[in-house]
Design an enzyme around this catalytic site. Structure first.
Site, PDB file in Angstrom:
ATOM      1  N   HIS A   1       7.422  -8.495   7.146  1.00 17.59           N
ATOM      2  CA  HIS A   1       6.176  -9.042   8.008  1.00 17.59           C
ATOM      3  C   HIS A   1       6.688 -10.492   8.039  1.00 17.59           C
ATOM      4  O   HIS A   1       7.282 -11.167   7.345  1.00 17.59           O
ATOM      5  CB  HIS A   1       4.938  -8.989   6.956  1.00 17.59           C
ATOM      6  CG  HIS A   1       4.366  -7.706   7.016  1.00 17.59           C
ATOM      7  ND1 HIS A   1       3.503  -7.300   8.233  1.00 17.59           N
ATOM      8  CD2 HIS A   1       4.149  -6.613   5.958  1.00 17.59           C
ATOM      9  CE1 HIS A   1       3.073  -5.865   7.818  1.00 17.59           C
ATOM     10  NE2 HIS A   1       3.509  -5.956   6.578  1.00 17.59           N
TER      11      HIS A   1
ATOM     12  N   ASP B   1      10.378   1.707   1.395  1.00 13.43           N
ATOM     13  CA  ASP B   1       9.163   1.537   2.016  1.00 13.43           C
ATOM     14  C   ASP B   1       9.422   0.208   2.512  1.00 13.43           C
ATOM     15  O   ASP B   1       8.438  -0.910   2.652  1.00 13.43           O
ATOM     16  CB  ASP B   1       7.835   1.561   1.321  1.00 13.43           C
ATOM     17  CG  ASP B   1       6.703   1.529   2.165  1.00 13.43           C
ATOM     18  OD1 ASP B   1       6.833   1.479   3.406  1.00 13.43           O
ATOM     19  OD2 ASP B   1       5.402   1.446   1.619  1.00 13.43           O
TER      20      ASP B   1
ATOM     21  N   ASN C   1       0.750  -1.436  -0.049  1.00 13.82           N
ATOM     22  CA  ASN C   1       0.133  -0.012   0.094  1.00 13.82           C
ATOM     23  C   ASN C   1       0.964   1.372   0.025  1.00 13.82           C
ATOM     24  O   ASN C   1       1.524   1.406   0.852  1.00 13.82           O
ATOM     25  CB  ASN C   1      -0.860  -0.042   1.233  1.00 13.82           C
ATOM     26  CG  ASN C   1      -1.847   1.088   1.256  1.00 13.82           C
ATOM     27  OD1 ASN C   1      -2.003   1.755   0.169  1.00 13.82           O
ATOM     28  ND2 ASN C   1      -2.424   1.554   2.363  1.00 13.82           N
TER      29      ASN C   1
END
Ligand code: ZN
Length: 436
Positions: A321, A317, A290
């Protein structure tokens, strides 16, 4: 060569290093030539052709040395999600990727929204040749309501505030955030997104979202927020930086703002330059981020803007995760990919063929990020602190996530064959130089 410079967890001191025969490139100083560099206790010495007595000689023929690279947009997951990344592993990933400075975003748990936390995060980078800068939360708890104690936080050296992870939804709060940060010589970094327009979306809204039956996020969800930031910048005179620009409408708005002389800057990430939403057809969640991967025409617009300087900064960015979190169905997996360890290789492999010169690339990744944070610029000269990235421009390698120093593996570039790899960094009196 001595192996003491190969450890990431405990970088060696750059006590007496002789870097031999590299192409040394410092665009702002007009240097681009083969030379030797002698680093003593972290400081560049005068030019010598012979290795000084007792120095560790490192043969860098065929390599490049540039001022240290800087990644302006990184997510470290500490505190809160140390299983995905810690400040230490993020620094190691940065070192492995050729970065001597990173700016980390505040969307940790709890968020980085006060001076004490900011100070603590910065201190965690101390054992590494990586400066850890903090982009502090703009509002308390990133709740979008009350501004943080900006004055105290600026005293800790912070020059940017953001609620990244999401936008500052209220235009009134955004306006005040821009006004106050402007008074303090800082700026707002906006994750540009109209959350109502983007609500429920997992990928770009367009042909591919229709074909795949996935809810889309339209480009205008980003651009509407960019327009709001441009108008607020114009109205207040404050500076606004637009994070991870992905849409052609956003590019147009930033270009127009710059033509009007407004203090609007923008950044672009490698995935938005190299991939499109078609990649989502595999439902591989490593293509879910995103802002999302957009259409080919958006990708082209980002390229033009990156080449002409409308987009000032190249950043990653980096959003780690864990495997458990990312290996879920496409619509429920979290957004984001890691980027620190592939950005340099991707740039050297693909940017030159697009017409970007090396000096321009260094403007976007060495100078502009530091200028936006009002930090001193690294330069290569006698008596200057050594702040260097060492690059092997001909090294051919395949992206293998298992080799990452990051704790996370969520990259869309696994298996890509790249030419050009960081071989090490020197900064803050430390050196890490790899053999391969
Ligand atoms: Zn963001």
């Amino acid at each position: 060569m001595t192996s003491k410079y190969t450890r990431f967890d405990k970088p060696a001191r750059a006590e007496n290093l002789f870097l031999q025969g590299a192409r040394v490139i410092d665009p702002r100083r007009g240097i681009d030539q083969i030379m030797n560099l002698h680093v003593r206790n972290g400081v560049l010495q005068g030019i010598t052709s012979e290795a000084p007595a007792g120095s560790d000689v490192i043969d860098l023929r065929g390599h490049w040395i540039t001022p240290g690279w800087f990644d302006l947009h990184v997510h470290l997951r500490e505190p809160g999600k140390e299983v995905a990344e810690t400040i230490a592993t993020g620094c190691m990933a940065a070192m492995n990727g050729g970065f001597t400075g990173i700016a980390c975003m505040p969307n940790t748990d709890p968020p980085l929204d006060d001076a004490a936390t900011v100070k603590w995060v910065r201190s965690q980078g101390k054992p590494f040749p990586v400066e850890v800068h903090v982009i502090a939360a703009a509002t308390r708890g990133r709740q979008g309501k009350e501004l943080v104690e900006m004055t105290e936080i600026v005293e800790e050296g912070v020059r940017a505030f953001s609620d990244d992870g999401g936008p500052i939804k209220s235009s009134a709060v955004l306006r005040h955030a821009v006004e106050y940060s402007n008074m303090l010589g800082a700026r707002i970094f906006e994750h540009a997104e109209d959350v109502y327009l983007a609500e429920g979306g997992s990928m770009n809204e367009g042909e591919w979202s229709t074909r795949l039956g996935v809810t889309g996020m339209p480009t205008i969800a980003e651009a509407i927020d960019v327009a709001r930031c441009v108008l607020i910048s114009e109205y207040t005179g404050g500076a606004v930086h637009i994070c991870h620009v992905s849409a052609k409408e956003s590019v147009e708005l930033i270009r127009n703002a710059k033509q009007k002389g407004l203090r609007v800057t923008g950044e672009v990430c490698p995935h938005h330059l190299l991939l499109t939403d078609e990649s989502c057809k595999t439902f591989d969640t490593n293509f879910k981020m995103n802002p999302p991967l957009r259409s080919e025409s958006d990708r082209q617009a980002c390229w033009e803007a990156f080449l002409d300087g409308t987009l000032d900064v190249y950043c990653t960015d980096h959003a780690p995760h864990s495997w458990e979190d990312k290996t879920q169905e496409f619509d429920i997996a979290p957004f984001g990919i890691v980027g620190l360890e592939t950005a340099l290789g991707l740039a050297l492999t693909f940017f030159m063929e697009k017409g970007m010169g090396l000096h321009t690339l260094l403007e976007r990744v060495v100078y502009a990020p530091r200028e936006i944070l009002t930090q001193p610029l690294p330069c290569i000269g006698e008596g200057e602190a050594a702040n260097l990235t060492i690059i092997d421009p001909t090294c051919r390698w395949t992206v293998s996530p298992d080799d990452f120093k990051s704790l996370s593996r969520n990259t869309p570039f696994a298996g890509w064959e790249l030419t050009g790899k960081s071989r090490g960094v020197i900064h803050r009196g430390f050196a890490v130089i790899q053999t391969f």
